[in-house]
Scaffold this active site. Structure first.
Site, mmCIF file in Angstrom:
data_model
loop_
_atom_site.group_PDB
_atom_site.id
_atom_site.type_symbol
_atom_site.label_atom_id
_atom_site.label_comp_id
_atom_site.label_asym_id
_atom_site.label_seq_id
_atom_site.Cartn_x
_atom_site.Cartn_y
_atom_site.Cartn_z
ATOM 1 N N ASP A 199 0.836 -1.205 0.000
ATOM 2 C CA ASP A 199 0.000 0.000 0.000
ATOM 3 C C ASP A 199 0.874 1.260 0.000
ATOM 4 O O ASP A 199 0.362 2.375 -0.069
ATOM 5 C CB ASP A 199 -1.010 -0.007 1.155
ATOM 6 N N SER A 200 2.230 1.064 0.011
ATOM 7 C CA SER A 200 3.143 2.187 -0.231
ATOM 8 C C SER A 200 2.882 2.793 -1.602
ATOM 9 O O SER A 200 3.348 3.903 -1.881
ATOM 10 C CB SER A 200 4.596 1.718 -0.134
ATOM 11 N N GLU A 205 -1.192 -5.564 8.607
ATOM 12 C CA GLU A 205 -0.290 -4.904 9.569
ATOM 13 C C GLU A 205 -0.779 -5.061 11.004
ATOM 14 O O GLU A 205 -1.974 -4.908 11.281
ATOM 15 C CB GLU A 205 -0.193 -3.405 9.242
ATOM 16 N N GLU A 229 9.565 -4.258 9.966
ATOM 17 C CA GLU A 229 9.947 -2.955 9.393
ATOM 18 C C GLU A 229 10.533 -2.058 10.480
ATOM 19 O O GLU A 229 9.890 -1.798 11.510
ATOM 20 C CB GLU A 229 8.722 -2.289 8.745
ATOM 21 N N LYS A 279 -1.176 -9.329 2.915
ATOM 22 C CA LYS A 279 -0.403 -8.892 4.087
ATOM 23 C C LYS A 279 -1.260 -7.963 4.941
ATOM 24 O O LYS A 279 -1.946 -7.086 4.417
ATOM 25 C CB LYS A 279 0.891 -8.190 3.648
ATOM 26 N N ASP A 298 -1.181 -5.998 -0.155
ATOM 27 C CA ASP A 298 -1.552 -5.422 1.146
ATOM 28 C C ASP A 298 -3.060 -5.236 1.266
ATOM 29 O O ASP A 298 -3.703 -4.683 0.349
ATOM 30 C CB ASP A 298 -0.915 -4.031 1.306
HETATM 31 O O1 KIV Z 1 3.595 -1.138 1.603
HETATM 32 C C1 KIV Z 1 4.785 -1.532 1.547
HETATM 33 O O2 KIV Z 1 5.528 -1.274 0.600
HETATM 34 C C2 KIV Z 1 5.279 -2.320 2.669
HETATM 35 C C3 KIV Z 1 6.756 -2.574 2.724
HETATM 36 C C4 KIV Z 1 7.476 -1.340 3.133
HETATM 37 C C5 KIV Z 1 7.088 -3.725 3.592
HETATM 38 O O3 KIV Z 1 4.530 -2.741 3.486
#
Ligand code: KIV
Length: 268
Positions: free
Chosen positions: A50-51, A120, A186, A118, A89
């Site tokens: 989600d980055s 968090e 992280e 994924k 994510d």
């Molecule tokens: O969203 C993302 O890119 C991440 C990584 C920094 C692990 O969760």
């Protein structure tokens, strides 16, 4: 390269460095063409992180990323990289309750055709148990969890005090017990990352957490320096794509502006 041998959760679970296994390599990816390239390389895992909210959509934090954003980008990446194990994510707010988390995770998993999702934090062990029970593999994520940036009070290294250390160890064990097949750490201190990695039977994948985890992940835009700003301290860029793009666009401008006098070089 010969046909890529796609990983699966059983193979990933075995990738423990202190047992002599090769570290896992993971990069973020957000678009079809980069995914096509990665699919022909030896990279183990793609993360549609989600980055993308920060580096593709220009949002201030990942809190703004929606389920539809993740579906659009996740599906594009999966179309480009059918042979690479891809994790997507689950975005902020879509798993605030077990029921909404189940519904949204199933939609994201089905529509992107990802191999795993994924989540968090450690507050969602019940949801993780339900997801793995319905057949959705889950990668955990502890330490700096950007979806909780406001709750955590900024971006900083985690695990510096004894109480933080104890909490992170407890959380890591709880996520493994809930069924996670791997765990992102992280911005966790290198010492604690090593301890957790040696303690867990599932592989850890570090970012800004030293080199004693079972794998590494970076945001591809930081690795290739795709933007104008300096990547985070822990990432040493291997190229400067921002500068290359600038040079390419300037070459094109020169060409277009000079085309009345000379034949074009960039396009005919
Ligand atoms: O969203 C993302 O890119 C991440 C990584 C920094 C692990 O969760």
């Amino acid at each position: 390269m010969t046909e890529k041998r796609k990983l699966d959760t059983r193979k990933i679970r075995k990738r423990k460095v202190h047992k002599g296994e090769k570290p896992l390599s993971m990069l973020t990816c957000y678009d079809f063409q980069t995914a096509q390239l990665i699919d022909n390389l030896d990279l183990d895992l793609i993360l549609v992180g989600d980055s993308l909210g920060n580096v593709v959509l220009g949002y201030e934090t990942t809190v703004e990323v929606t389920l539809n954003d993740m579906i659009t980008f996740g599906a594009a990446v999966k179309r480009g990289a059918p042979q690479t194990f891809t994790v997507v994510d689950l975005p902020f707010g879509t798993y605030a309750s077990v029921e909404s988390g189940l519904k949204n995770a199933i939609e994201l998993f089905q529509k992107t055709k990802a191999e795993a999702l994924k989540l968090e934090g450690a507050a969602f062990t019940e949801l993780i148990e339900r997801l793995t029970a319905v057949g959705i593999p889950v990668m955990g994520h502890l330490g700096l969890t950007p979806q909780s940036v406001h709750q955590q009070g900024g971006y900083y290294t985690h695990g510096k005090t004894t109480s933080e250390e104890d909490q992170l160890i407890k959380d890591a064990i709880a996520l493994q017990k809930a069924g996670c097949f791997s765990l992102v750490l992280e911005c966790v201190t290198p010492e604690l990352s090593q301890r957790i990695s040696e303690m867990l039977s599932i592989p850890t994948i570090g970012i800004g957490s030293g080199n004693k985890t079972d794998g590494q992940v970076l945001v591809i835009n930081d690795l290739l320096k795709m933007g104008p700003e300096r990547p985070p301290q822990f990432c040493k860029p291997v190229a400067d794509f921002y500068e290359l793009k600038r040079q390419g666009i300037e070459l094109y401008l020169k060409d277009v502006n000079g085309q009345r006098n000379e034949p074009s070089q960039v396009s005919q």
